[in-house]
Design a protein around this motif. Structure first.
Motif, mmCIF file in Angstrom:
data_model
loop_
_atom_site.group_PDB
_atom_site.id
_atom_site.type_symbol
_atom_site.label_atom_id
_atom_site.label_comp_id
_atom_site.label_asym_id
_atom_site.label_seq_id
_atom_site.Cartn_x
_atom_site.Cartn_y
_atom_site.Cartn_z
ATOM 1 N N HIS A 117 -31.117 19.197 -16.691
ATOM 2 C CA HIS A 117 -31.909 20.488 -16.291
ATOM 3 C C HIS A 117 -33.075 20.153 -15.696
ATOM 4 O O HIS A 117 -33.746 21.062 -15.233
ATOM 5 N N GLY A 118 -33.295 18.931 -15.172
ATOM 6 C CA GLY A 118 -34.358 18.544 -14.331
ATOM 7 C C GLY A 118 -35.681 17.905 -15.019
ATOM 8 O O GLY A 118 -36.531 17.700 -14.447
ATOM 9 N N GLN A 119 -35.729 17.972 -16.175
ATOM 10 C CA GLN A 119 -37.007 17.338 -16.907
ATOM 11 C C GLN A 119 -37.147 15.902 -16.729
ATOM 12 O O GLN A 119 -35.844 15.015 -16.840
ATOM 13 N N ALA A 120 -38.232 15.402 -16.436
ATOM 14 C CA ALA A 120 -38.296 13.959 -15.922
ATOM 15 C C ALA A 120 -39.606 13.418 -16.864
ATOM 16 O O ALA A 120 -40.547 14.096 -16.891
ATOM 17 N N VAL A 121 -39.496 11.979 -16.992
ATOM 18 C CA VAL A 121 -40.517 11.452 -17.617
ATOM 19 C C VAL A 121 -40.754 10.084 -16.626
ATOM 20 O O VAL A 121 -39.639 9.432 -16.490
ATOM 21 N N ALA A 122 -42.088 9.618 -16.747
ATOM 22 C CA ALA A 122 -42.431 8.320 -16.034
ATOM 23 C C ALA A 122 -42.911 7.134 -16.819
ATOM 24 O O ALA A 122 -44.052 7.808 -17.272
ATOM 25 N N TYR A 123 -42.439 6.237 -16.988
ATOM 26 C CA TYR A 123 -43.045 5.028 -17.881
ATOM 27 C C TYR A 123 -44.229 4.405 -17.086
ATOM 28 O O TYR A 123 -44.308 4.529 -15.680
ATOM 29 N N PRO A 124 -45.223 3.996 -17.726
ATOM 30 C CA PRO A 124 -46.222 3.119 -16.889
ATOM 31 C C PRO A 124 -45.560 1.818 -15.930
ATOM 32 O O PRO A 124 -44.641 1.300 -16.317
ATOM 33 N N VAL A 125 -45.975 1.852 -14.765
ATOM 34 C CA VAL A 125 -45.434 0.867 -14.017
ATOM 35 C C VAL A 125 -45.727 -0.557 -14.354
ATOM 36 O O VAL A 125 -46.892 -0.612 -14.904
ATOM 37 N N VAL A 126 -44.821 -1.317 -14.237
ATOM 38 C CA VAL A 126 -44.814 -2.609 -14.862
ATOM 39 C C VAL A 126 -44.807 -3.862 -13.810
ATOM 40 O O VAL A 126 -44.281 -3.467 -12.578
ATOM 41 N N GLU A 127 -45.276 -5.052 -14.235
ATOM 42 C CA GLU A 127 -45.081 -6.121 -13.259
ATOM 43 C C GLU A 127 -43.804 -7.121 -13.875
ATOM 44 O O GLU A 127 -43.750 -7.168 -14.892
ATOM 45 N N SER A 128 -43.105 -7.358 -12.878
ATOM 46 C CA SER A 128 -41.749 -8.373 -13.284
ATOM 47 C C SER A 128 -41.881 -9.402 -12.611
ATOM 48 O O SER A 128 -42.087 -9.595 -11.258
ATOM 49 N N VAL A 129 -42.102 -10.471 -13.636
ATOM 50 C CA VAL A 129 -41.952 -11.909 -13.066
ATOM 51 C C VAL A 129 -40.876 -12.609 -12.934
ATOM 52 O O VAL A 129 -39.934 -12.459 -14.026
ATOM 53 N N GLN A 130 -40.340 -13.016 -11.638
ATOM 54 C CA GLN A 130 -39.118 -13.471 -11.674
ATOM 55 C C GLN A 130 -38.862 -15.108 -11.521
ATOM 56 O O GLN A 130 -39.828 -15.465 -10.738
ATOM 57 N N VAL A 131 -38.165 -15.702 -12.030
ATOM 58 C CA VAL A 131 -37.853 -17.188 -12.029
ATOM 59 C C VAL A 131 -36.337 -17.457 -11.517
ATOM 60 O O VAL A 131 -35.415 -17.055 -12.225
ATOM 61 N N ASP A 132 -36.004 -17.942 -10.356
ATOM 62 C CA ASP A 132 -34.989 -18.365 -10.034
ATOM 63 C C ASP A 132 -34.280 -17.129 -9.874
ATOM 64 O O ASP A 132 -32.740 -17.083 -10.008
ATOM 65 N N GLY A 133 -34.784 -15.910 -9.310
ATOM 66 C CA GLY A 133 -33.799 -14.675 -9.148
ATOM 67 C C GLY A 133 -33.551 -14.113 -10.423
ATOM 68 O O GLY A 133 -32.885 -12.817 -10.342
#
Length: 380
Positions: free
Chosen positions: A196-212
């Motif tokens: 029905h269109g309700q939405a929530v947003a989590y805090p934006v996070v940093e993602s650290v990648q190693v070898d993809g």
């Protein structure tokens, strides 16, 4: 839920307090979720008859991966089975070419890209992006439009004579070329949207990648300007709304050195960048995904602690797990360990740990130590 991996395992866990009856379509009886779910159907999600039999008696179908053929999902909808997210939304996570074209229509910022047909076309694409007097436009990134994940189906091409320029075309599937972004770091914006269109947003996070492969997630992303954080959430909420996503959506982004945001990938299911929410948010991504697909009011996505760090446990040379638990739990009584019951293979995600606190450097050290000890690469 279609798919028996760890995402289904943790989604099932989130549904238990609500008394939800959970039915699973799994490739094998040994899959991560199949080990803990009571009602398991073992079968091939690519077979329409299997999907139809599985769907009998289900109130709603959702997924722990994006690989169910689009035409099969349309057939389930025609049978009157709610599919969430639906095929019109999910195709944008299944097909990178479709995703890029739709995001461009919406004006969502993304790396320069287009579909390419062969190695010569790759060189032409690279040249199109080269500023005068700056070279041939390489490197560029090639991606198969379907099926890639965790660095699979992705090639970096550093020149016209690079063997990687021809490698993706051997499979005979469409290939997407993208500029190789010189980014400062990778971010992820996780949102959840209900029918029905309700939405929530989590805090934006940093993602650290190693070898993809995702190694560490920091919530919230440290030293992220407020306008960029809000911009990332706005992008994710816009994409969820415009594509009609129901359930969890992860938008993976590049933050460039000059302060821009570019969308890298979409995932329409619980996501590795949201695992921190199990212990660090008021309502986890898994609980909110369950609420969304059942059209229940969504829960509070805010952080419980100043910092939460998630570190993946990758397959390695394991010591005795009971002894590893003794050490990790005694060393850090606040540590949260989540193991998936998977066979250990080098580089395979077999679990993760969540650590939280007020001092980011300390929290990161605790998470790295626990993940390393469980993997067997840290011995003290």
């Amino acid at each position: 839920m279609v798919g028996g991996g760890q995402l289904a395992r943790m989604t099932h866990e989130a549904g238990i307090p609500l008394g939800i009856r959970f039915k699973l379509l799994s490739d094998t009886a040994q899959d991560s979720a199949a080990q803990v779910v009571n009602e398991v159907v073992v079968g091939d999600y690519r077979d329409l008859d299997t999907l139809r039999r599985f769907a009998e008696g289900c109130d709603v179908i959702t997924f722990d991966h994006e690989h169910v053929p689009t035409e099969h999902l349309r057939a389930l909808e025609a049978d009157g089975i709610p599919v969430r997210p639906g095929p019109d939304a999910l195709v944008h996570a299944q097909d990178k070419g479709v995703m890029r074209a739709r995001l461009a229509e919406l004006g969502v910022p993304a790396p320069r890209n287009r579909l390419v047909s062969d190695a010569r076309d790759v060189a032409a694409f690279a040249a199109e992006g080269a500023a005068p007097g700056t070279g041939d436009g390489f490197p560029v990134v090639l991606k198969t439009v379907r099926g890639g994940y965790d660095g699979k189906g992705v090639w970096v091409v550093r020149g016209a004579d690079d063997p990687n320029a021809a490698e993706p075309f051997k499979a005979g599937v469409p290939v997407l070329a993208e500029e190789k972004v010189d980014f400062a770091r990778e971010l992820a914006a996780n949102v959840v949207r209900s029918p029905h269109g309700q939405a929530v947003a989590y805090p934006v996070v940093e993602s650290v990648q190693v070898d993809g492969v995702c190694d560490t997630v920091i919530a919230p992303a440290p030293e992220l300007a407020e306008d960029l954080a809000l911009g990332a959430q706005e992008i994710a909420l816009k994409v969820a709304h415009e594509l009609g996503v129901v359930g969890h959506l992860a938008v993976e982004l590049f933050e460039t050195a000059d302060g821009r945001l570019l969308v890298n990938e979409l995932a329409m299911r619980p996501h590795n960048s949201g695992h921190w929410t199990q212990d660090g948010a008021v309502t986890s991504q898994f609980a909110n995904h369950v609420r969304a697909v059942l059209d229940l009011p969504l829960g509070d996505p805010r952080c419980r602690e100043r910092w939460t760090v998630m570190a993946n446990v990758l397959g390695g040379d394991y010591p005795d797990m009971y002894a590893a638990y003794l050490h990790c739990m005694a060393r850090d009584p606040q540590l949260k360990i989540h193991m998936y019951g998977k066979d250990v293979k080098p580089g395979r995600k077999v679990g993760h740990v969540n650590v939280y606190g007020d001092d980011l450097a300390e929290v990161r050290e605790r998470a790295a130590h626990a993940a390393g000890y469980l993997r067997g690469t840290v011995v003290e």
